[in-house]
Design an enzyme around this catalytic site. Sequence first.
Site, PDB file in Angstrom:
ATOM      1  N   CYS A   1       4.660   4.769   9.489  1.00 46.41           N
ATOM      2  CA  CYS A   1       5.384   4.186   8.353  1.00 46.41           C
ATOM      3  C   CYS A   1       6.863   4.561   8.301  1.00 46.41           C
ATOM      4  O   CYS A   1       7.721   3.688   8.350  1.00 46.41           O
ATOM      5  CB  CYS A   1       4.704   4.594   7.046  1.00 46.41           C
ATOM      6  SG  CYS A   1       3.067   3.883   6.825  1.00 46.41           S
TER       7      CYS A   1
ATOM      8  N   LYS B   1      -1.377   7.714   2.031  1.00 50.00           N
ATOM      9  CA  LYS B   1      -1.012   8.807   2.926  1.00 50.00           C
ATOM     10  C   LYS B   1      -2.165   9.046   3.891  1.00 50.00           C
ATOM     11  O   LYS B   1      -3.304   9.259   3.457  1.00 50.00           O
ATOM     12  CB  LYS B   1      -0.727  10.092   2.142  1.00 50.00           C
ATOM     13  CG  LYS B   1       0.438   9.997   1.177  1.00 50.00           C
ATOM     14  CD  LYS B   1       0.759  11.355   0.563  1.00 50.00           C
ATOM     15  CE  LYS B   1      -0.366  11.901  -0.308  1.00 50.00           C
ATOM     16  NZ  LYS B   1      -0.577  11.131  -1.541  1.00 50.00           N
TER      17      LYS B   1
ATOM     18  N   LYS C   1       0.877  14.562  11.565  1.00 47.59           N
ATOM     19  CA  LYS C   1       0.618  15.358  10.363  1.00 47.59           C
ATOM     20  C   LYS C   1      -0.840  15.781  10.386  1.00 47.59           C
ATOM     21  O   LYS C   1      -1.637  15.234  11.166  1.00 47.59           O
ATOM     22  CB  LYS C   1       0.939  14.561   9.089  1.00 47.59           C
ATOM     23  CG  LYS C   1       0.076  13.311   8.919  1.00 47.59           C
ATOM     24  CD  LYS C   1       0.373  12.555   7.655  1.00 47.59           C
ATOM     25  CE  LYS C   1      -0.137  13.273   6.431  1.00 47.59           C
ATOM     26  NZ  LYS C   1      -0.028  12.458   5.198  1.00 47.59           N
TER      27      LYS C   1
ATOM     28  N   LYS D   1       8.121  -0.784  -1.630  1.00 45.12           N
ATOM     29  CA  LYS D   1       7.458  -0.006  -0.566  1.00 45.12           C
ATOM     30  C   LYS D   1       8.491   0.603   0.380  1.00 45.12           C
ATOM     31  O   LYS D   1       8.440   1.794   0.707  1.00 45.12           O
ATOM     32  CB  LYS D   1       6.495  -0.904   0.202  1.00 45.12           C
ATOM     33  CG  LYS D   1       5.927  -0.290   1.491  1.00 45.12           C
ATOM     34  CD  LYS D   1       5.174   0.994   1.210  1.00 45.12           C
ATOM     35  CE  LYS D   1       4.762   1.688   2.513  1.00 45.12           C
ATOM     36  NZ  LYS D   1       3.449   1.339   2.965  1.00 45.12           N
TER      37      LYS D   1
ATOM     38  N   GLU E   1       0.842  -1.198   0.000  1.00 44.53           N
ATOM     39  CA  GLU E   1       0.000   0.000   0.000  1.00 44.53           C
ATOM     40  C   GLU E   1       0.874   1.243   0.000  1.00 44.53           C
ATOM     41  O   GLU E   1       1.963   1.254   0.546  1.00 44.53           O
ATOM     42  CB  GLU E   1      -0.941  -0.010   1.206  1.00 44.53           C
ATOM     43  CG  GLU E   1      -0.273  -0.172   2.566  1.00 44.53           C
ATOM     44  CD  GLU E   1       0.189   1.133   3.162  1.00 44.53           C
ATOM     45  OE1 GLU E   1      -0.230   2.189   2.658  1.00 44.53           O
ATOM     46  OE2 GLU E   1       0.965   1.104   4.131  1.00 44.53           O
ATOM     47  N   PHE E   2       0.349   2.304  -0.629  1.00 43.37           N
ATOM     48  CA  PHE E   2       1.025   3.599  -0.670  1.00 43.37           C
ATOM     49  C   PHE E   2       0.031   4.686  -0.255  1.00 43.37           C
ATOM     50  O   PHE E   2      -0.205   5.643  -0.987  1.00 43.37           O
ATOM     51  CB  PHE E   2       1.574   3.882  -2.069  1.00 43.37           C
ATOM     52  CG  PHE E   2       2.617   2.892  -2.522  1.00 43.37           C
ATOM     53  CD1 PHE E   2       3.944   3.041  -2.158  1.00 43.37           C
ATOM     54  CD2 PHE E   2       2.266   1.807  -3.314  1.00 43.37           C
ATOM     55  CE1 PHE E   2       4.911   2.129  -2.566  1.00 43.37           C
ATOM     56  CE2 PHE E   2       3.221   0.894  -3.731  1.00 43.37           C
ATOM     57  CZ  PHE E   2       4.547   1.056  -3.356  1.00 43.37           C
TER      58      PHE E   2
END
Length: 435
Positions: free
Chosen positions: A261, A152, A322, A205, A149-150
């Site tokens: 991550c 955010k 964040k 990844k 998975e990528f």
Amino acid sequence: MKIAVIGTGYVGLVAGTCFAESGHDVTCIDVDPKKIQALRNGQIPIYEPGLEELVHRNIAARRLHFTQDLKAAVGPSQVVFIAVGTPEGETGRADLQYVLNAAEQIGQALRHYTVIVDKSTVPVGTADMVAAAVARNTEYEFDVVSNPEFLKEGAALEDFLKPDRVVIGTNSERARKIMGELYAPFVRTENPILFMDPRSAELTKYAANAMLATRISFMNDIAALCERVGADAEMVRKGMGSDKRIGYSFLYPGIGYGGSCFPKDVKALMATARDSGLEFDLLRAVENTNARQKRCLLTKALKHYGGDLSNRTFAVWGLSFKPKTDDMREAPSVELIEGLLGKGARVQCHDPVAAEVARRIFGDRVLYAPTCYDAAEGVDGLFLVTEWNEFRHPDMNRLKALMKSPVIFDGRNVFDPRRAREEGFTYFGIGRGQS
């Protein structure tokens, strides 16, 4: 297709919901009965913009289901995703006990050919280990695919529904066809599905996250140098980023990266390299810079207040690592607040969504203010830690009137230093000409 997703954490819940949104019949599986019941009632355990609405819609359409019964969910499924946690283990290696336990249970539940997908972030070679664990428990045919998975946090739905790319690692033409059909609704010509071998997919990844972490730490080193030589990191950033070979992404100086991550994946990639006889000196430097950067605001405060913070009160704006998430894992705010408390200071903090998460970390050792202005009342200084939009343009006159001393430590370079100083504030940014 019928799809099963094992794990209802960040990755599993987003993936399962988005597959249901594209018309598939999805069952998400978790061992926690309270979590399953809450999800059935439409209660989302994480904060992610837009996710709650999507979950409600697909539950109502009977395309999204939640259960503890792994065997009943996996048996009829054509594709099974493993999306369980891979926490950091000893020496930085990813702990694969939950992945391999899921693989064994999948093997016991198979009733026909099934594509088993590693969606969790896993080290190189995990697909082989998963295949061995499944094979020990079944006689049915299967293929194991690596599909990292990528996502955010704060933009996960957009990332899943409109991805930059989809990476699929498989040596099986049969599995390749099924996975291609599954992801076809999400990709465009310019945003391709990248098919490769499983080990390359697994490494992709880690390499991507390590590169982003490296850019952050490099810019933070440049900012530290700017403070020593009298340069402005913002001007340097613009000069660098305008080069098309470099670009602006992840080139903003600040108080370091956090989250679930980057810290974990950098350590895991270093461990993989070490196991292969390679020392990743570059990533060790990235980690060291990040650790230093998380301390930089406290260092600036100690210098400004003559080394004594006792009996002073400070506001902290932003707690999550964040914006647009309540995730405080490895958040710079945690180290800053612990540092302030350790020096005898009092802390009044505000975050739009992370207050409840913060309570589990700090308890009643800090004051949780309902608004950013309430947090600033009567303080000796303000620390801006997370660049939520609501912090970008405060009423500076109101803020100054509320504060005991108009001092700002801007950990994300949100404010214009010249304007802040013209408004009567003592301003400290990151690489902005005043250390």
